[in-house]
Design an enzyme around this catalytic site. Structure first.
Site, mmCIF file in Angstrom:
data_model
loop_
_atom_site.group_PDB
_atom_site.id
_atom_site.type_symbol
_atom_site.label_atom_id
_atom_site.label_comp_id
_atom_site.label_asym_id
_atom_site.label_seq_id
_atom_site.Cartn_x
_atom_site.Cartn_y
_atom_site.Cartn_z
ATOM 1 N N PHE A 133 5.309 -11.359 2.370
ATOM 2 C CA PHE A 133 4.684 -13.028 2.329
ATOM 3 C C PHE A 133 3.021 -12.464 1.640
ATOM 4 O O PHE A 133 2.857 -11.459 1.371
ATOM 5 C CB PHE A 133 4.062 -12.924 3.685
ATOM 6 C CG PHE A 133 2.461 -14.493 3.647
ATOM 7 C CD1 PHE A 133 3.207 -15.087 4.068
ATOM 8 C CD2 PHE A 133 2.030 -14.237 3.372
ATOM 9 C CE1 PHE A 133 3.030 -16.462 4.357
ATOM 10 C CE2 PHE A 133 1.031 -15.585 3.395
ATOM 11 C CZ PHE A 133 2.171 -16.548 3.541
ATOM 12 N N ASP A 218 0.752 -5.533 -3.988
ATOM 13 C CA ASP A 218 -0.503 -7.226 -3.554
ATOM 14 C C ASP A 218 -0.974 -6.656 -2.374
ATOM 15 O O ASP A 218 -0.445 -6.431 -1.630
ATOM 16 C CB ASP A 218 0.616 -8.118 -3.015
ATOM 17 C CG ASP A 218 0.078 -9.255 -1.901
ATOM 18 O OD1 ASP A 218 -1.109 -8.891 -1.752
ATOM 19 O OD2 ASP A 218 0.747 -10.104 -1.980
ATOM 20 N N LYS A 247 -8.280 -12.398 0.005
ATOM 21 C CA LYS A 247 -8.837 -12.262 1.481
ATOM 22 C C LYS A 247 -10.395 -11.241 1.984
ATOM 23 O O LYS A 247 -11.192 -12.228 1.631
ATOM 24 C CB LYS A 247 -7.308 -11.410 2.484
ATOM 25 C CG LYS A 247 -6.779 -12.300 2.326
ATOM 26 C CD LYS A 247 -5.689 -11.762 3.025
ATOM 27 C CE LYS A 247 -4.417 -12.683 3.722
ATOM 28 N NZ LYS A 247 -4.887 -13.907 4.610
#
Length: 390
Positions: A133, A218, A247
């Site tokens: 994702f 990532d 995040k």
């Protein structure tokens, strides 16, 4: 709750479905809904609230910065922007001049920037893992493997090949001399905190080097102390070419970063990319406050120790067939397809968890989660499973 839920349904686009709760306030790893019920937040805004809710360091940094200099555009710079870029490079183990940072507002924008950066190699092919994702914008979505996310918006930007996560042979077979980059999560988040074999990233680095491709990691979920290290890949000894982070970086304030190491940091040139809000002084001040607090409160060690206690405690119940992850990035495999029921029972019991897949639960609580919070969850856990599997 019902009044706000009805108003939400009438005024907010239905992209997330009905909200599970209407939350009113938070403190540390705890939140309260509008009815006054208290919950232990074991999801942390999906790995975002590194310092929990209403942490004074973030509150002070944001209010102080906003009171002096808020938005200035990227025609100019500010001390927080420069200091944060330098700090991120240091956390990656780089010396001055060994990397460059492009700031964004989110993780998907960080991945968009990195995707464009890979095109500057003159190649277009990207090899990505199944179960990945990387975001919801069109470029990042092209790199995300879940068909349910991708199909409604095809055709997406190509030329992308998906291979099984953790399979070094499949990765090697997919990469060619036309490959611009290999994109991997050091630990897959949305798939349910999936940890690859120990030598997987090293194998990816070797394949990338063999074909002159970039290795792009990532770390949007796994970075910023979540695993007990600043970045999950650091313990592997592998040096990537590109790292994306977001995040937990801002502790709840929107910010992301695309970091190019070595020559990769020079691929994007003036006019190649841009952002209106990325790298603004307030967001950078928030991120600096997060990093300083993690350092000052020795939270990396705290995350390591407490995460081990949490994982060990959850693994005791035979209805949990596997516990994965590092630090406070935890995935559970259940013995049956009842993760939605487990999440619902946990919520009723006062704990927020995420049902990542039908059999997997994801936990990504604030790094300031306490031992008392863990003890309370472990004590409630058998009854939560009883309720879910009844």
């Amino acid at each position: 709750m019902s009044d706000y839920a009805e108003r939400y349904a009438a005024s907010v686009m239905n992209t997330f479905g009905p909200p599970k709760l209407v939350l009113a306030r938070g403190e540390g790893a705890h939140v309260w809904d509008t009815d006054g019920k208290e919950y232990v937040d074991l999801l942390g805004g999906i790995a975002v609230n590194a310092l929990g809710h209403a942490h004074p360091a973030i509150v002070d940094a944001v209010t102080s910065q906003l009171g002096t200099l808020g938005h200035i555009s990227n025609f100019f710079t500010s001390a927080p922007q420069v200091e944060l870029a330098e700090k991120l490079l240091t956390l990656l183990g780089l010396e001055p001049g060994e990397g460059k940072v492009f700031f964004t507002n989110s993780g998907t924008e960080a991945n968009e920037a990195a995707f464009k950066l890979t095109r500057r190699t003159g190649r277009t092919h990207v090899v990505v893992a199944e179960g990945s994702f990387h975001g919801r914008t069109m470029g990042a979505l092209a790199l995300t493997s879940k068909e349910a996310y991708r199909t409604p918006f095809e055709p997406l930007p190509g030329d992308v090949t998906f291979v099984p996560y953790g399979d070094a042979d499949a990765l090697a077979a997919a990469v060619t001399d036309e490959t611009a980059a290999i994109l991997l999560e050091p630990i897959q988040g949305e798939a349910g905190v999936v940890v690859p074999p120990e030598d997987y990233l090293a194998a990816a680095r070797a394949v990338a080097d063999e074909h002159g491709a970039l290795l792009w990691l990532d770390e949007i979920q796994s970075g910023m102390g979540r695993t007990g290290a600043w970045f999950a890949h650091l313990g592997t000894g592998v040096r990537p070419d590109v790292v994306t982070v977001a995040k937990g970086l801002g502790g709840g304030f929107p910010i992301g970063a695309c970091i190019g190491l070595g020559d990769a940091g020079t691929l994007l040139e003036p006019g190649n990319h841009g952002t209106t809000f990325g790298g603004n002084p307030v967001a950078c001040a928030a991120a600096l406050a997060v990093i300083r607090t993690i350092e000052d409160e020795d939270l990396l060690e705290h995350v390591t120790v407490l995460g081990q206690k949490l994982r060990d405690g959850l693994a005791v119940d035979p209805r949990v067939t596997e516990v994965r992850g590092d630090g406070l990035f935890v995935g559970l495999e259940l013995a049956a397809d009842v993760s939605a029921e487990v999440a619902a029972a946990a919520l009723e019991a006062g704990f927020i968890v995420n049902n990542a897949t039908p059999r997997r639960i994801r936990l990504a609580p604030p790094l300031v989660l306490t031992e008392d919070d863990v003890n309370a969850f472990l004590e409630a856990w058998p009854k939560i499973l009883d309720e879910a599997m009844a």
